[in-house]
Write a protein that holds these residues in place. Structure first.
Motif, PDB file in Angstrom:
ATOM      1  N   THR A 152       0.837  -1.205   0.000  1.00  0.00           N
ATOM      2  CA  THR A 152       0.000   0.000   0.000  1.00  0.00           C
ATOM      3  C   THR A 152       0.871   1.254   0.000  1.00  0.00           C
ATOM      4  O   THR A 152       2.093   1.163   0.003  1.00  0.00           O
ATOM      5  N   SER A 173      -4.867  -0.761   2.289  1.00  0.00           N
ATOM      6  CA  SER A 173      -5.412  -0.811   3.645  1.00  0.00           C
ATOM      7  C   SER A 173      -4.281  -1.112   4.618  1.00  0.00           C
ATOM      8  O   SER A 173      -3.303  -1.775   4.259  1.00  0.00           O
ATOM      9  N   ALA A 197      -8.589  -0.534  11.503  1.00  0.00           N
ATOM     10  CA  ALA A 197      -8.304  -0.909  10.123  1.00  0.00           C
ATOM     11  C   ALA A 197      -8.629   0.305   9.264  1.00  0.00           C
ATOM     12  O   ALA A 197      -9.774   0.775   9.250  1.00  0.00           O
ATOM     13  N   GLU A 199      -8.894   2.524   5.670  1.00  0.00           N
ATOM     14  CA  GLU A 199      -9.107   2.378   4.231  1.00  0.00           C
ATOM     15  C   GLU A 199      -8.563   3.620   3.537  1.00  0.00           C
ATOM     16  O   GLU A 199      -8.310   4.646   4.175  1.00  0.00           O
ATOM     17  N   ASP A 202      -8.350   7.487   4.628  1.00  0.00           N
ATOM     18  CA  ASP A 202      -8.477   7.670   6.075  1.00  0.00           C
ATOM     19  C   ASP A 202      -7.214   8.323   6.658  1.00  0.00           C
ATOM     20  O   ASP A 202      -6.096   8.078   6.184  1.00  0.00           O
TER      21      ASP A 202
END
Lengths: 309, 195
Positions: A152, A173, A197, A199, A202
């Motif tokens: 990511t 993520s 968690a 995404e 965020d």
């Protein structure tokens, strides 16, 4: 005009005074005097060392061999350390193909990927990560948080004394949890989350209280990482932390009059790559401050210093 | 409270300049008297900067050994206390720099952190724990700021004495002190502000 802070009335000052050490322990003066006596004696020089070579050649050879073996082992498995100097960011490619851009003044430590099979780094400062996909989990530790990912792009901001770690997720993520929280703990608990968690898009924060929460700082996750292009996306940041960032980013020295550093926050958005004076201009105007050149940088003072004796 | 460094005579002992003169001529008893007189000052400085442990002991010893070697050059332009504080502070800063290099190169762990997930900033803590947190908070400051806090707030030197010991202007002492206090308050939260 500066005046001394009222330290006698400060609880902080009183508490700090109680931490004062008075002694190195019993017989300290004896230990010092032994060294003073040794310094006062004429030195025997290499004669003693030559004796060792004469008497114990095998011992010396064995020690040398052991030293070489230990040194080589360490060199092969050694951790790597990357330090971005103040004034310029540093781009790093890790052995797994992940790329990291370190903000000026930041430090990244990478444990050996070769033997552990893990992909672990620790960060002090701020960095943007583009993690290559891989079987092994990739984790970033800071002083108060751990970010775990598999592939990511995200920004981590964790300066010492800045009161927490902020993660802005641009793509993919990640799992964000406080330092010391169990890796297999629940991903989200409503009352007191122990991990979140995230995404794409965020932005979340682990505070000094060890709690994880989403935040809305007034800019996007992409903007949070825009420092790589020299841009600014700063929202409600304490003035002191902002001045610290200017010092690191521009490799300058910034002093601030004590009267202007407290209880002030800075919001500053600039998608360009402004000169430091442009930044100081805008911030000074917004906060009613003045700035001036000094021999080795700038100083920031209240616009009307008579209000701040 | 200003403990100061201008005292030149301990209770019941000869003045500093006499002890220095005797030590310079090789009188180790006189030098021992200086060590005992100034151990608290040097210990406060070095342990404040480095924490307790072998590093602090080593820098403390080295401070006095360097003073012994420099006796011939010591002309009393500054007090013995200021002179020793300067040596102790330089030794501590050098040790911090080598510690930092060692830590970066050899350790893969994250540095000491102040976060204590099991506690809240506003909780009531015992004196020993409070002292421990204060110690760790001070040691989390950058060396430039830490040195000012240790000399001005922990040791209780005056602003002028702090500036002299660190060879920086008084205004810089005040500026760094203010920023360091803000940072300490933000690290410690309500903890340090309540009696």
């Amino acid at each position: 005009m500066r005046s001394e802070p009222p330290l006698d009335d400060s609880a902080l000052g009183r508490h700090l005074a109680t931490t004062r050490a008075e002694s190195f322990g019993p017989y300290f003066s004896d230990r010092v005097m032994r060294r003073v006596a040794a310094e006062s004696r004429p030195r025997t020089g290499l004669a003693g060392a030559a004796g060792i070579w004469t008497v114990h050649p095998r011992l010396v050879s064995s020690l040398a061999l052991a030293f070489v073996v230990v040194g080589l082992s360490w060199w092969i498995a050694r951790p790597s350390v990357f330090v971005a100097p103040v004034g310029s960011p540093l781009a790093v490619e890790l052995p797994d193909g992940s790329r990291v851009t370190l903000a000026p003044g930041s430090t990244l430590r990478q444990a050996s990927f070769r033997f552990s099979g893990e992909r672990r780094v620790s960060l002090s400062g701020e960095a943007f990560f583009e993690v290559a996909r891989g079987d092994a989990e990739f984790s970033v530790s800071t002083q108060d948080a751990t970010v775990t990912v598999t592939g990511t792009r995200f920004n981590v901001r964790s300066w010492t004394g800045a009161g927490g770690t902020e993660v802005a997720l641009v793509e993919g993520s990640v799992l964000l949890r406080p330092a010391g929280a169990p890796a297999d703990g629940p991903a989200l608990a409503i009352a007191a989350p122990v991990a979140l968690a995230l995404e794409a898009g965020d932005i979340a924060r682990v505070g000094p209280d060890g709690l994880v929460r989403h935040v809305d700082p007034g800019h996007t996750a992409e903007q949070a990482a825009s420092w790589r292009d020299g841009s600014f996306a700063v929202s409600d940041r304490p003035l002191e932390a902002f001045l610290d960032e200017l010092e690191r980013r521009y490799d300058i020295r910034l002093e601030a009059d004590p009267a202007v550093t407290r209880d002030r926050t800075v919001t500053y958005m600039n998608p360009g790559s402004p000169h430091v004076e442009e930044v100081l201009d805008a911030v000074s105007f917004a906060l009613g401050l003045r700035y001036a050149r000094t021999a080795d940088g700038w100083t920031v003072v209240a616009a009307d210093t008579s209000r701040h004796p | 409270m200003n403990r100061g460094m201008t005292e030149t005579q301990g209770p019941g002992g000869p003045p500093d300049d006499e002890l220095v003169r005797r030590a310079r001529s090789g009188d180790q008893a006189a030098f021992r008297a200086l060590v005992e007189r100034y151990e608290p000052l040097v210990a406060g400085t070095v342990i404040g900067m480095l924490g307790r442990g072998p590093d602090a002991e080593e820098v403390g010893q080295e401070t006095f050994v360097r003073f012994w070697k420099a006796l011939d050059r010591f002309r009393g332009d500054s007090s013995v206390g200021t002179y020793l504080t300067r040596i102790a502070m330089n030794g501590s800063l050098n040790r911090l720099r080598s510690r930092s290099r060692w830590f970066r190169r050899f350790s893969s762990d994250v540095p000491d952190d102040l976060a204590d997930p099991g506690s809240r900033p506003d909780e009531v803590v015992g004196a020993a724990e409070l002292r421990d947190r204060l110690d760790r908070a001070v040691r989390s400051l950058a060396p430039d700021y830490r040195s000012v806090v240790v000399l001005r707030l922990v040791q209780g030197l005056s602003t002028r004495e702090t500036a002299e010991a660190l060879s920086i202007p008084v205004g810089t002492v005040l500026s760094r002190l203010s920023r360091a206090q803000d940072r300490l308050r933000s690290i410690l939260g309500a903890l340090a502000l309540e009696d």
